[in-house]
Scaffold this motif. Structure first.
Motif, PDB file in Angstrom:
ATOM      1  N   GLN A  90      -1.767  -4.181  -6.527  1.00 14.14           N
ATOM      2  CA  GLN A  90      -2.326  -4.387  -5.192  1.00 14.14           C
ATOM      3  C   GLN A  90      -3.552  -5.307  -5.269  1.00 14.14           C
ATOM      4  O   GLN A  90      -3.706  -6.245  -4.477  1.00 14.14           O
ATOM      5  CB  GLN A  90      -2.709  -3.047  -4.574  1.00 14.14           C
ATOM      6  N   THR A 139      -6.119  -4.061   1.069  1.00  9.48           N
ATOM      7  CA  THR A 139      -6.380  -3.735  -0.335  1.00  9.48           C
ATOM      8  C   THR A 139      -7.673  -2.953  -0.518  1.00  9.48           C
ATOM      9  O   THR A 139      -7.853  -2.252  -1.530  1.00  9.48           O
ATOM     10  CB  THR A 139      -6.430  -5.029  -1.166  1.00  9.48           C
ATOM     11  N   LEU A 182      -1.750   0.320  -8.360  1.00  6.80           N
ATOM     12  CA  LEU A 182      -3.106   0.005  -7.907  1.00  6.80           C
ATOM     13  C   LEU A 182      -3.538  -1.377  -8.398  1.00  6.80           C
ATOM     14  O   LEU A 182      -4.092  -2.189  -7.649  1.00  6.80           O
ATOM     15  CB  LEU A 182      -4.080   1.064  -8.415  1.00  6.80           C
ATOM     16  N   THR A 184      -7.685   0.640  -1.797  1.00  7.28           N
ATOM     17  CA  THR A 184      -7.124   0.841  -3.134  1.00  7.28           C
ATOM     18  C   THR A 184      -8.157   0.583  -4.235  1.00  7.28           C
ATOM     19  O   THR A 184      -8.014   1.104  -5.349  1.00  7.28           O
ATOM     20  CB  THR A 184      -5.896  -0.066  -3.349  1.00  7.28           C
ATOM     21  N   SER A 201       1.353   7.964  -5.644  1.00 15.95           N
ATOM     22  CA  SER A 201       0.374   9.053  -5.623  1.00 15.95           C
ATOM     23  C   SER A 201       1.058  10.388  -5.333  1.00 15.95           C
ATOM     24  O   SER A 201       0.761  11.409  -5.974  1.00 15.95           O
ATOM     25  CB  SER A 201      -0.692   8.749  -4.574  1.00 15.95           C
ATOM     26  N   VAL A 219       1.739   2.310  -3.423  1.00 15.35           N
ATOM     27  CA  VAL A 219       0.650   3.091  -4.027  1.00 15.35           C
ATOM     28  C   VAL A 219       0.693   4.536  -3.519  1.00 15.35           C
ATOM     29  O   VAL A 219       0.572   5.497  -4.303  1.00 15.35           O
ATOM     30  CB  VAL A 219      -0.712   2.452  -3.710  1.00 15.35           C
ATOM     31  N   ARG A 220       0.859   4.703  -2.213  1.00 13.29           N
ATOM     32  CA  ARG A 220       0.880   6.051  -1.637  1.00 13.29           C
ATOM     33  C   ARG A 220       2.052   6.869  -2.192  1.00 13.29           C
ATOM     34  O   ARG A 220       1.921   8.069  -2.480  1.00 13.29           O
ATOM     35  CB  ARG A 220       0.959   5.974  -0.119  1.00 13.29           C
ATOM     36  N   VAL A 280       0.839  -1.204   0.000  1.00 15.66           N
ATOM     37  CA  VAL A 280       0.000   0.000   0.000  1.00 15.66           C
ATOM     38  C   VAL A 280       0.870   1.249   0.000  1.00 15.66           C
ATOM     39  O   VAL A 280       0.506   2.275  -0.601  1.00 15.66           O
ATOM     40  CB  VAL A 280      -0.954  -0.013   1.212  1.00 15.66           C
ATOM     41  N   TRP A 326      -9.629   3.855  -4.684  1.00 14.64           N
ATOM     42  CA  TRP A 326      -8.653   4.752  -5.319  1.00 14.64           C
ATOM     43  C   TRP A 326      -8.590   4.492  -6.819  1.00 14.64           C
ATOM     44  O   TRP A 326      -8.497   5.429  -7.617  1.00 14.64           O
ATOM     45  CB  TRP A 326      -7.268   4.559  -4.698  1.00 14.64           C
TER      46      TRP A 326
END
Length: 542
Positions: free
Chosen positions: A514, A524, A511, A527, A491, A487-488, A484, A530
Motif C-alpha cells: 500500500q 494510504t 501494508l 495504513t 487483518s 489490508v483489511r 486498502v 497500522w
C-alpha cells in the motif's frame, strides 16, 4: 374481545395499510381469487389481501391469529388457519436469501390443527381437514414458484433445479393423497344424505376435488419449465397437464369457477408445446372480465408469445387489453410492466427496434430498476433475469451497459444464495477485462467479487482476488482505495490465527505494498499508522 374492540383492531390495521407509501406486489398463483374454500366474510379477505399487497404479511398473520383467538365457530376457525398459512407463504415469497425456514413455517398452522383435531380422531373424519390439506399444497406450489423464478435467472444451477423438482414431487404426492381422501369422503357424504354428519356436503367436496386437480396442473406446469426446452421430460409434463385438465373439463359444468383456470392451463401447455394457435385461445380468454386474475395471466402469456413470434402489432393489442385489466385490478400492474420489457427484448432480438440497441437496453435496465423501486426486489429480479437471459453481452457495443447486465446476473445469483457461481462469473469477467487492459472495469469487478467473499468471511480469497488486480492496475484512480480492503482482509485473517507466521507475513506485505505503490494517496494514510502499530507489537520498532 368485544365487537367494539374487534372493530377498532381491524380499523387500526386498515389505517396502517393506508399510511404505507409504497406497494409491493408478489404474484402468488394463477388462481388466487377464485379458489373454493370454507366461506368467510368478504371484507375480512379483502383486508388481508390489502395488507399483504402492501408488504404487511407478518402484520396480516398477526391479525389472523388475533381473530382465531376469539373465533368460536369451527368452520370459520379452519378458514382462519388457511388464511394464516397464506399470509406466511406470502411473507416467505417476498423474503430474500435463504428462506427455507419461512417456507416450513407456512405448514406449521396445518400441523397444529392436525394435532388438535385430526391426530386423535380414529376415523380421521374432521370435515374441515381436506381444505387445510389443500392450502398446504398451495403453499408448496408458491414455494415451487419462488424457486422456479430463481432457477430461470440461473438455469445452470443444479441445486435450484433439484430443489424445485423435489418440491413439486412432494406436493403432487400430497395432492394425490388428498384426492383419494376426497373420493372416500364424497361416498360417505352421499350416504349421510341431508341429515347431519361428520362430512361436508358432497357439492363442496366435489368443488374442492376440482381445485385439487387444478393444483396438480399448476404444479406440472412448473415442472415443465424446470426441464430443458425440447426434452422428453418437458413434453411429458406438458402432455400430462393437458390430459388432466381436459379430463376435468369434461366433469365440470359451464358455471364452475375452476373452468377458466383449467382453460388457461391447457392453452399455456399447448403454447409451451409449440402450438402457436393457442395464442388465439388465450386472447379469447383474456377478453373475459371475470376472474381478472385469469384474464390478466392469459393476456400476459399471449402478448409474450405474439412478440416472440414476431407479431408485434398483435402483441400491442393484447398489451392494451392487459392495461385495461390493470385499471380494474392494480394487483397486476407489475406484470404489465414486466410484459412491456419482454416485448421490447423480443424487438431487439429480432432487430426491428428503431432505437439504438445499446440505448434501448440502457432504457430497459432503468425500467427494471424502476420496477423494483416501485414494487419490490422480486419484480426487479424477474426483469433483470429477462434482460440478461434475452440479450448476450456480445450484442452490446457499450462496455458500461455490458457491465450493468453482468452485475444484474450476479445479483440474481446472490439472491439465490449461489455465491460461488457469482464469484466465478466475476472472476471470468475480471480476466476478460484485464486481458484487454481495461483496468477501471477490472477493478470494479474485483471489488465486487472481494465484497462477496468478505460476506462469506473468506478473507484470504477476498484479499488475493483484489490484490492481483490492484497491483496490476496500480495507476488507476480507484486502485489505492481498493487495495486498502486487501489490508483489511489480511487483518481479519490473522485475528483467528495470530501466531501463524505465513499469515502475519502476508499482512505485513499488504501494508508495505500500500505504501510503496500509493505513498501520497489519502487512502494510504491510515495504513502508515497500522504498519507502525504492527512493527511495535512485533518488537521491531520502539
Amino acid at each position: 374481545m368485544d365487537d367494539e374492540q374487534k372493530t377498532e383492531f381491524r380499523l387500526a390495521f386498515v389505517s396502517l395499510v393506508n399510511r404505507r407509501l409504497f406497494l409491493f406486489v408478489f404474484l402468488l398463483s394463477l388462481l388466487a381469487s377464485q379458489r373454493s374454500t370454507i366461506a368467510a366474510p368478504a371484507d375480512e379477505a379483502q383486508l388481508l389481501r390489502k395488507m399483504c399487497d402492501a408488504g404487511l404479511c407478518d402484520a396480516a398473520a398477526a391479525y389472523v391469529r388475533q381473530r382465531m383467538q376469539v373465533e368460536l365457530d369451527r368452520d370459520a376457525g379452519a378458514w382462519w388457519v388457511m388464511r394464516e398459512m397464506e399470509c406466511l407463504a406470502q411473507a416467505a415469497g417476498r423474503s430474500a436469501g435463504d428462506n427455507t425456514a419461512l417456507w416450513q413455517n407456512c405448514i406449521a398452522p396445518a400441523q397444529a390443527y392436525q394435532q388438535q383435531y385430526v391426530a386423535n380422531n380414529s376415523v380421521d373424519d374432521d370435515a374441515r381437514w381436506p381444505w387445510i390439506q389443500w392450502q398446504a399444497g398451495r403453499c408448496k406450489l408458491l414455494h415451487a414458484q419462488s424457486v422456479l423464478a430463481k432457477f430461470l435467472a440461473n438455469p445452470a444451477s443444479d441445486p435450484l433445479r433439484d430443489l424445485g423438482l423435489n418440491i413439486v414431487r412432494d406436493a403432487l404426492q400430497d395432492v394425490d393423497h388428498l384426492l383419494t381422501d376426497l373420493k372416500r369422503r364424497q361416498s360417505l357424504s352421499a350416504r349421510q344424505g341431508v341429515s347431519s354428519g361428520p362430512q361436508a356436503p358432497a357439492e363442496q367436496l366435489r368443488n374442492l376435488a376440482a381445485d385439487a386437480s387444478l393444483l396438480q396442473c399448476e404444479l406440472l406446469l412448473i415442472r415443465s419449465q424446470i426441464y430443458p426446452n425440447g426434452s422428453a421430460d418437458r413434453a411429458a409434463a406438458l402432455a400430462e397437464v393437458q390430459g388432466k385438465a381436459q379430463d376435468l373439463l369434461k366433469r365440470t359444468g359451464e358455471d364452475w369457477p375452476v373452468r377458466p383456470g383449467l382453460l388457461l392451463a391447457i392453452f399455456t401447455a399447448q403454447l409451451e408445446s409449440g402450438d402457436l394457435s393457442a395464442i388465439n385461445r388465450l386472447e379469447q380468454l383474456a377478453a373475459q372480465t371475470d376472474p381478472v386474475s385469469i384474464s390478466a395471466m392469459a393476456a400476459a402469456t399471449a402478448a409474450r408469445a405474439a412478440a416472440m413470434a414476431g407479431q408485434f402489432s398483435r402483441a400491442a393489442t393484447v398489451q392494451q387489453r392487459l392495461r385495461q385489466l390493470v385499471q380494474a385490478d392494480s394487483t397486476w400492474a407489475p406484470l404489465e410492466l414486466l410484459v412491456t420489457i419482454e416485448v421490447a427484448i423480443a424487438e431487439l432480438q429480432q432487430q426491428i427496434s428503431e432505437t439504438d440497441p445499446t440505448d434501448r437496453l440502457n432504457q430497459l435496465s432503468h425500467q427494471a430498476k424502476q420496477l423494483g423501486d416501485r414494487y419490490g426486489a422480486y419484480w426487479q429480479a424477474r426483469a433483470e433475469a429477462l434482460i440478461v437471459g434475452g440479450m448476450s453481452n456480445s450484442q452490446l457495443g457499450d462496455p458500461k451497459l455490458a457491465m450493468q447486465l453482468l452485475m444484474a446476473q450476479v445479483r440474481q445469483l446472490v439472491t439465490a444464495n449461489q455465491f460461488d457461481q457469482a464469484v466465478e462469473i466475476l472472476r471470468q469477467a475480471i480476466n476478460a477485462q484485464s486481458a484487454t487492459g481495461n483496468g477501471s472495469l477490472a477493478l470494479e469487478l474485483a471489488s465486487s467479487a472481494a465484497a462477496l467473499l468478505r460476506h462469506q468471511k473468506l478473507w484470504a480469497d477476498s484479499a488475493e482476488i483484489l490484490a492481483d488486480t490492484t497491483l496490476r492496475f496500480s495507476q488507476e484512480s480507484s486502485a489505492a482505495a481498493a487495495h486498502v480492503w486487501v489490508v483489511r482482509s489480511r487483518s481479519e485473517e490473522i485475528k483467528a490465527n495470530p501466531d501463524d507466521q505465513v499469515l502475519s507475513g502476508a499482512y505485513e506485505e499488504s501494508l508495505l505494498n500500500q505504501i510503496r505503490h500509493w505513498p501520497d494517496n489519502p487512502a494510504t494514510q491510515p495504513t502508515r499508522q497500522w504498519l507502525r502499530d504492527w512493527l511495535v507489537a512485533s518488537g521491531r520498532l520502539d
